[in-house]
Design a protein around this motif. Structure first.
Motif, mmCIF file in Angstrom:
data_model
loop_
_atom_site.group_PDB
_atom_site.id
_atom_site.type_symbol
_atom_site.label_atom_id
_atom_site.label_comp_id
_atom_site.label_asym_id
_atom_site.label_seq_id
_atom_site.Cartn_x
_atom_site.Cartn_y
_atom_site.Cartn_z
ATOM 1 N N HIS A 1 10.834 30.920 19.932
ATOM 2 C CA HIS A 1 11.541 30.008 20.836
ATOM 3 C C HIS A 1 11.214 30.350 22.287
ATOM 4 O O HIS A 1 11.003 29.464 23.124
ATOM 5 C CB HIS A 1 13.059 30.110 20.624
ATOM 6 N N ILE A 2 11.174 31.639 22.579
ATOM 7 C CA ILE A 2 10.863 32.084 23.935
ATOM 8 C C ILE A 2 9.423 31.719 24.294
ATOM 9 O O ILE A 2 9.135 31.294 25.419
ATOM 10 C CB ILE A 2 11.087 33.600 24.068
ATOM 11 N N TYR A 3 8.513 31.870 23.342
ATOM 12 C CA TYR A 3 7.123 31.482 23.586
ATOM 13 C C TYR A 3 7.039 29.989 23.932
ATOM 14 O O TYR A 3 6.317 29.592 24.864
ATOM 15 C CB TYR A 3 6.267 31.762 22.349
ATOM 16 N N ALA A 4 7.757 29.154 23.182
ATOM 17 C CA ALA A 4 7.721 27.702 23.421
ATOM 18 C C ALA A 4 8.294 27.351 24.793
ATOM 19 O O ALA A 4 7.730 26.526 25.526
ATOM 20 C CB ALA A 4 8.508 26.981 22.324
ATOM 21 N N VAL A 5 9.402 27.976 25.149
ATOM 22 C CA VAL A 5 10.011 27.738 26.462
ATOM 23 C C VAL A 5 9.065 28.162 27.577
ATOM 24 O O VAL A 5 8.907 27.463 28.593
ATOM 25 C CB VAL A 5 11.359 28.487 26.572
ATOM 26 N N ASN A 6 8.396 29.291 27.404
ATOM 27 C CA ASN A 6 7.448 29.768 28.422
ATOM 28 C C ASN A 6 6.275 28.807 28.594
ATOM 29 O O ASN A 6 5.740 28.671 29.699
ATOM 30 C CB ASN A 6 6.946 31.163 28.065
ATOM 31 N N CYS A 7 5.856 28.156 27.514
ATOM 32 C CA CYS A 7 4.784 27.157 27.620
ATOM 33 C C CYS A 7 5.212 26.000 28.511
ATOM 34 O O CYS A 7 4.441 25.527 29.356
ATOM 35 C CB CYS A 7 4.411 26.638 26.229
ATOM 36 N N VAL A 8 6.435 25.523 28.324
ATOM 37 C CA VAL A 8 6.947 24.419 29.139
ATOM 38 C C VAL A 8 7.042 24.834 30.607
ATOM 39 O O VAL A 8 6.638 24.093 31.511
ATOM 40 C CB VAL A 8 8.325 23.959 28.625
ATOM 41 N N ILE A 9 7.563 26.033 30.848
ATOM 42 C CA ILE A 9 7.708 26.520 32.218
ATOM 43 C C ILE A 9 6.340 26.687 32.879
ATOM 44 O O ILE A 9 6.150 26.363 34.056
ATOM 45 C CB ILE A 9 8.486 27.845 32.239
ATOM 46 N N GLY A 10 5.370 27.193 32.131
ATOM 47 C CA GLY A 10 4.021 27.340 32.671
ATOM 48 C C GLY A 10 3.420 26.008 33.081
ATOM 49 O O GLY A 10 2.787 25.889 34.137
ATOM 50 N N PHE A 11 3.638 24.984 32.247
ATOM 51 C CA PHE A 11 3.158 23.633 32.561
ATOM 52 C C PHE A 11 3.776 23.132 33.861
ATOM 53 O O PHE A 11 3.082 22.621 34.752
ATOM 54 C CB PHE A 11 3.494 22.696 31.404
ATOM 55 N N MET A 12 5.078 23.290 33.999
ATOM 56 C CA MET A 12 5.774 22.817 35.191
ATOM 57 C C MET A 12 5.370 23.597 36.442
ATOM 58 O O MET A 12 5.248 23.033 37.538
ATOM 59 C CB MET A 12 7.285 22.924 34.983
ATOM 60 N N ASN A 13 5.135 24.888 36.303
ATOM 61 C CA ASN A 13 4.772 25.709 37.456
ATOM 62 C C ASN A 13 3.414 25.341 38.042
ATOM 63 O O ASN A 13 3.148 25.613 39.217
ATOM 64 C CB ASN A 13 4.782 27.190 37.067
ATOM 65 N N SER A 14 2.552 24.712 37.243
ATOM 66 C CA SER A 14 1.249 24.301 37.760
ATOM 67 C C SER A 14 1.401 23.219 38.829
ATOM 68 O O SER A 14 0.547 23.076 39.700
ATOM 69 C CB SER A 14 0.353 23.796 36.625
ATOM 70 N N PHE A 15 2.495 22.474 38.781
ATOM 71 C CA PHE A 15 2.795 21.489 39.812
ATOM 72 C C PHE A 15 3.629 22.113 40.934
ATOM 73 O O PHE A 15 3.452 21.788 42.098
ATOM 74 C CB PHE A 15 3.564 20.299 39.215
ATOM 75 N N GLN A 16 4.540 22.994 40.548
ATOM 76 C CA GLN A 16 5.450 23.579 41.524
ATOM 77 C C GLN A 16 4.719 24.463 42.536
ATOM 78 O O GLN A 16 5.036 24.448 43.729
ATOM 79 C CB GLN A 16 6.527 24.386 40.806
ATOM 80 N N GLY A 17 3.722 25.229 42.077
ATOM 81 C CA GLY A 17 3.003 26.154 42.945
ATOM 82 C C GLY A 17 2.332 25.472 44.122
ATOM 83 O O GLY A 17 2.637 25.769 45.287
#
Length: 430
Positions: free
Chosen positions: A101-117
């Motif tokens: 579950h943590i791995y899946a959540v981290n994937c979503v956060i990584g995707f979003m951070n590519s725009f946030q950065g």
């Protein structure tokens, strides 16, 4: 104080609080995962799942960022991160949380951070006066390292009080504060080109790559930083927690003390940078600082036998980091046109971070299956290495720190003399 700078300070404070909440959640999840599996590779996969989608998406995120409202992008991304924390909170409260579950959540956060950065980088460049960018970089280093100091203390306290739940609640509360400040207080100037003009999602990455290709000095900084990130992720930002835990009897207090020391070193460096006491030659500042961080920090960390030794190493490694970040940021903001910053920063991120997943996976694999078993093998070389790093669980990971310290430090010094950087060095000195 200039009005725009005042607003940035408000923005900086709210974002720093949100980063503290996120860091506390990450710290608690690392403890939870490692104590559940006792595997460095399992912990490494947490970061791996964040970086892979980040790097893949960064190739077209820059185009989207340059042509859309930076403020809206940040609001959406922050909201998505909050939903992820809320999901972990629900699963933890229900007693059904699993590592995957943590791995899946981290994937979503990584995707979003590519725009946030890149969005956040452009926002900073537009809110802050150009002459204050170096100081602002120091402020950001100060806040990120203060977060590193406070995170283990607050996370350990709240974890002892009620496990993951109170930490996740704090994370969500800090998100609400940052969201409201960005929504109601901060105005981000937008240009006409950002009114929604249609373009291929990969057009921006092509333009970003072309810009870097035409500016070989900047491109060389980006590429060499990618190599340095590889060394860093092999050890310091990967197996540091498993090594400390394994060598201290799974003591969260020891891990917290070392993380706090790392933060203190970064705070000291951030204060110096914020005060404007930076060398004139930013290129030299980048590479000399990187060499000092790796040669001193990694070697001392590998040779350390207790919390005091590890803490000293952490300070030596983190104090130069704000100088590296400030040097690179000042050069980029000076050289990259305002209308292209989103695209160039996104491509820069994709290149610089492309080596991180390999470093993360390789570091965890080498720790679990190569260096740790080797230090138990009875090989004649083991006795010599034990004189340097000691023996027992975690000694193999300590040897890895020695390797990255020597290789990374020498690479930094050699990179500074690359001919592609000559024109950039002359410009900075002129």
């Amino acid at each position: 104080m200039d009005q725009s700078l005042k607003k940035y300070v408000i923005f900086w404070l709210s974002q720093s609080m949100s980063q503290l909440g996120s860091a506390m959640t990450s710290f608690a999840l690392i403890l939870w995962v490692y104590t559940k599996n006792n595997s460095a590779l399992t912990v490494s996969l947490m970061s791996f799942c964040s970086y892979v989608p980040y790097i893949m998406t960064s190739l077209f995120a820059g185009t989207y960022v340059d042509r859309h409202s930076k403020k809206k992008i940040m609001l959406i991304v922050d909201s998505a991160a909050a939903v992820c924390s809320l999901a972990v909170l629900g699963m933890s409260s229900g007693g059904v949380l699993q590592v995957w579950h943590i791995y899946a959540v981290n994937c979503v956060i990584g995707f979003m951070n590519s725009f946030q950065g890149p969005a956040s980088a452009v926002v900073t460049g537009r809110i802050v006066p150009k002459e204050k960018l170096g100081n602002i970089s120091g402020m950001n280093s100060f806040s990120s390292n203060l977060t590193a100091v406070l995170t283990p203390v607050l996370a350990a306290f709240l974890f002892a009080m009620g496990g993951l739940v109170p930490i996740l609640v704090f994370d969500l509360g800090s998100f609400i504060v940052a969201f409201l400040v960005l929504l109601l207080v901060i105005h981000v100037p937008e240009t006409e080109k950002e009114s929604g003009k249609k373009a291929s999602v990969f057009a921006g990455s092509k333009e970003g790559f072309y810009f870097l290709a035409q500016n070989r000095g900047i491109f060389m900084i980006v590429v060499t930083t990618a190599v340095l990130n590889f060394f860093s992720r092999l050890t310091y930002e990967n197996i540091l927690s498993p090594m400390i835990l394994s060598r201290s009897g799974n003591s969260s207090m020891a891990l917290g003390a070392v993380n706090a020391a790392i933060g203190i070193g970064g705070i000291a460096g951030g204060i110096i940078v914020s005060a404007g006491k930076m060398p004139k030659n930013k290129v030299k500042m980048i590479y000399v600082s990187a060499a000092v961080s790796l040669l001193c920090g990694d070697l001392l960390m590998g040779a350390g036998r207790n919390v005091i030794g590890w803490a000293a190493a952490g300070i030596a490694a983190s104090l130069p980091i704000p100088f590296i970040n400030a040097g690179q940021n000042v050069i980029l903001y000076r050289k990259v046109p305002d209308g292209m910053q989103g695209r160039v920063f996104a491509v820069r991120n994709a290149i610089q971070y492309s080596t991180i997943p390999l470093g993360i996976l390789l570091g965890g694999f080498l720790a679990d299956y190569v260096f740790e078993p080797f230090m138990k093998s009875g090989n004649p070389a083991v006795s010599l290495l034990q004189l340097l790093v000691g023996e027992g669980a975690g000694s193999g990971m300590a040897v890895m720190f020695l390797c990255t310290g020597v290789c990374g430090g020498l690479f930094s010094l050699i990179s500074y003399h690359k001919k592609e950087l000559k024109e950039l060095k002359e410009l900075e000195e002129g």
